[in-house]
Design an enzyme around this catalytic site. Structure first.
Site, PDB file in Angstrom:
ATOM      1  CD  GLU A 113     -30.985  29.793  57.022  1.00 17.91           C
ATOM      2  OE1 GLU A 113     -31.795  30.069  56.135  1.00 17.91           O
ATOM      3  OE2 GLU A 113     -31.307  29.545  58.201  1.00 17.91           O
ATOM      4  CE  LYS A 115     -24.937  38.312  57.103  1.00 18.49           C
ATOM      5  NZ  LYS A 115     -25.143  39.453  56.213  1.00 18.49           N
ATOM      6  CG  ASP A 117     -25.889  41.518  50.232  1.00 19.33           C
ATOM      7  OD1 ASP A 117     -26.294  42.141  51.235  1.00 19.33           O
ATOM      8  OD2 ASP A 117     -24.934  41.880  49.528  1.00 19.33           O
ATOM      9  CE1 TYR A 229     -33.432  36.519  59.156  1.00 17.69           C
ATOM     10  CE2 TYR A 229     -33.136  36.424  56.774  1.00 17.69           C
ATOM     11  CZ  TYR A 229     -33.186  37.152  57.949  1.00 17.69           C
ATOM     12  OH  TYR A 229     -32.983  38.493  57.919  1.00 17.69           O
ATOM     13  CB  CYS A 412      -7.980  53.667  16.205  1.00 18.21           C
ATOM     14  SG  CYS A 412      -7.367  52.082  16.820  1.00 18.21           S
ATOM     15  CB  CYS A 415      -4.744  51.562  13.179  1.00 15.93           C
ATOM     16  SG  CYS A 415      -6.491  52.002  13.117  1.00 15.93           S
ATOM     17  CB  CYS A 430     -10.975  51.263  15.460  1.00 14.17           C
ATOM     18  SG  CYS A 430      -9.829  51.087  14.080  1.00 14.17           S
ATOM     19  CB  CYS A 435      -7.311  48.367  13.335  1.00 17.66           C
ATOM     20  SG  CYS A 435      -6.718  48.767  15.002  1.00 17.66           S
TER      21      CYS A 435
HETATM   22  S1  IVH Z   1     -30.584  34.941  61.095  1.00 17.46           S
HETATM   23  C1  IVH Z   1     -30.543  37.764  65.150  1.00 17.46           C
HETATM   24  N1  IVH Z   1     -30.359  34.029  58.669  1.00 17.46           N
HETATM   25  O1  IVH Z   1     -27.987  39.152  57.982  1.00 17.46           O
HETATM   26  C2  IVH Z   1     -30.502  37.849  63.703  1.00 17.46           C
HETATM   27  N2  IVH Z   1     -29.998  36.350  59.027  1.00 17.46           N
HETATM   28  O2  IVH Z   1     -25.761  40.612  59.171  1.00 17.46           O
HETATM   29  C3  IVH Z   1     -30.765  36.481  63.141  1.00 17.46           C
HETATM   30  N3  IVH Z   1     -29.491  37.608  56.969  1.00 17.46           N
HETATM   31  O3  IVH Z   1     -29.841  40.971  60.311  1.00 17.46           O
HETATM   32  C4  IVH Z   1     -30.650  36.555  61.707  1.00 17.46           C
HETATM   33  N4  IVH Z   1     -29.636  35.908  55.586  1.00 17.46           N
HETATM   34  O4  IVH Z   1     -30.827  40.637  57.907  1.00 17.46           O
HETATM   35  C5  IVH Z   1     -30.288  35.113  59.454  1.00 17.46           C
HETATM   36  N5  IVH Z   1     -30.224  33.092  56.559  1.00 17.46           N
HETATM   37  C6  IVH Z   1     -30.158  34.149  57.346  1.00 17.46           C
HETATM   38  C7  IVH Z   1     -29.868  35.439  56.838  1.00 17.46           C
HETATM   39  C8  IVH Z   1     -29.786  36.511  57.716  1.00 17.46           C
HETATM   40  C9  IVH Z   1     -29.421  37.203  55.687  1.00 17.46           C
HETATM   41  C10 IVH Z   1     -29.264  38.994  57.422  1.00 17.46           C
HETATM   42  C11 IVH Z   1     -30.229  39.497  58.466  1.00 17.46           C
HETATM   43  C12 IVH Z   1     -29.355  39.893  59.623  1.00 17.46           C
HETATM   44  C13 IVH Z   1     -28.084  40.200  58.927  1.00 17.46           C
HETATM   45  C14 IVH Z   1     -26.905  40.208  59.849  1.00 17.46           C
END
Ligand code: IVH
Length: 443
Positions: A113, A115, A117, A229, A412, A415, A430, A435
């Protein structure tokens, strides 16, 4: 040998400082890519010279200790980080390690899935009611953010119980990521700029800064969201796989990233899906910086267990970075088709996500002022999707004192006409319709 010990100590110190800026102050100084490089360099040196690795090395630790201003919450099961991989080889090695550890010649199934941020949190439900929520902190002890988490609309205060469906366990510790959607982040920053407040550098900092507020009346005004997650302690867990667990969480009213969680029956499929997510990266309404790969069977997860900093059963496949650090050689002004003057940073060329970037927009004079960008500065540059590369922030610790403030020209550069600022506009223009820059642009 001494040099190496010195290098290890310097790297450790730098990583600790950056951890503090990222996890405690919600204001990182360097790009994630640069941080990952420092981290990898230290991991590699410690691998080559294990006798020089400090027992308290940041490579063995997670996050940063909780801030004293929050009450401390002890996690019943440590909240770990993930080991990173940056390419297909990283995925193949991960699958190889897992199968070797398990003594398994057959394919192992993975759940993959995006990740997200944002920042990791744990929420405790007792008899279906939200009782405590905390940040990850140093993995063992986090910060109590219960009141703040309760302001997030998609986090239920009470779990749903459907007829003829499994009840939520008496104790359910769910884990997930709190984040802010890109559009909401933009709106929040626009509002802050109008009020003369410093904007957040990116959605992650905005989310972290919004959740880690002492006054939850501030948090309630911030558009936060959450995806679950994972989990900590659960009484009588009655599931065989991660995927089933996610479906159950959803039935109980918790938010999981359902359409994007995919089961992959072998590492080939994992690779294909990781690339697919990376290609679609800009289409997600929130920022993702990779994909997470987890062995789907929970009994295999238990057998694989964890290392000091990360579980053996999961890894992060990190996407190509969108931010890098480089130096501004000079700042010049470009005149556009409408006569607007845009200050542009000419950079020491740097590769960002496979493209060499040597210029980045500074948008307008107000932005230069706000970010205090000077010629000679080391800066974080961002190139995301089709958007023009931009200077995100100055790495102030790299200032030498030789940097030069930039002054917008009064005439500018194309020109020579006088430059005006229209009322209620931030841009300088400008106003000469003849120009050459404007004529050229119009053609
Ligand atoms: S599973 C044991 N699933 O990424 C940790 N983490 O760089 C299991 N994160 O600490 C984490 N999306 O804060 C998991 N779909 C996702 C995630 C995810 C973001 C973060 C989480 C983790 C960090 C690691």
């Amino acid at each position: 040998m001494n040099d190496i010990a010195q290098k290890i100590s310097e790297l450790s110190e730098a990583i600790r400082r950056h951890n503090r800026m990222y996890y405690v102050l919600d204001d990182p100084e360097i790009s994630d890519a640069e941080y990952d490089r420092l981290f990898r360099e230290l991991v590699e040196l410690e691998r080559q010279y294990p006798e020089l690795a400090a027992p308290d090395s940041p490579t063995k630790k997670v996050g940063a200790p909780p801030q004293k201003t929050f009450s401390a919450v002890q996690h019943t099961i440590p909240m770990l980080s993930l080991e990173n991989g940056f390419n297909d080889k990283g995925l193949i090695d991960f699958d190889g390690r897992i199968r070797k550890f398990l003594g398994e010649s057959r394919e192992v199934e993975y759940a993959v899935e995006p990740k997200i941020d944002g920042l990791a949190v744990e929420i405790v439900y007792e008899k279906g009611l939200l009782t405590v929520a905390s940040t990850r902190g140093d993995g063992s002890v986090g910060e109590d953010v219960t009141a703040n988490i309760k302001t997030i609309l998609t986090v239920p205060l009470k779990l749903t119980q459907k007829e003829n469906r499994p009840l939520p366990p008496d104790l359910l510790e769910v884990r997930g990521e709190v984040y802010m959607e890109r559009a909401a982040f933009q709106k929040l920053n626009d509002g802050r700029l109008q009020k003369g407040l410093p904007p957040f550098a990116n959605p992650r900092n905005a989310a972290a800064g919004s959740l880690r507020q002492l006054d939850h009346r501030v948090t309630v005004k911030r558009p936060l969201n959450m995806f679950c997650y994972g989990f900590g302690t659960i009484t009588n867990p009655a599931f065989d796989t991660y995927y089933e667990m996610m479906l159950a969480l959803q039935e109980w009213g918790l938010r999981v990233n359902r359409p994007h969680i995919r089961l992959c029956r072998d590492v080939k499929n994992v690779m294909a899906y990781c690339h697919e997510i990376e290609e679609k990266r800009d289409q997600f309404p929130y920022e993702i910086d990779g994909a997470v790969i987890k062995t789907n069977r929970l009994d295999l997860q238990a057998r694989l267990g964890t290392k000091s900093r990360s579980p053996r059963w999961a890894m992060a496949f990190k996407f190509k970075p969108t931010q890098e650090t480089t130096r501004i050689r000079k700042i010049a002004v470009q005149v556009g088709r409408t006569g607007v003057l845009t200050p542009v940073a000419h950079l020491e060329p740097v590769e960002i996500g496979g493209v060499t970037v040597s210029r980045a927009t500074l948008h307008n004079p107000d932005e230069i002022e706000r970010k205090d960008v000077r010629e000679g500065d080391t800066v974080v540059v961002q190139r995301a999707g089709d958007v023009i590369p931009e200077v995100v922030k100055v790495v102030s610790s790299k200032r030498t004192g030789d940097e030069k403030k930039f002054v917008m020209p009064s005439h500018c550069p194309v020109c020579g006409s006088a430059i005006l600022r229209r009322e209620s506009e931030v841009a300088l223009r400008c106003e000469n319709p003849l120009c050459p820059a404007q004529v050229r642009g119009a053609l």
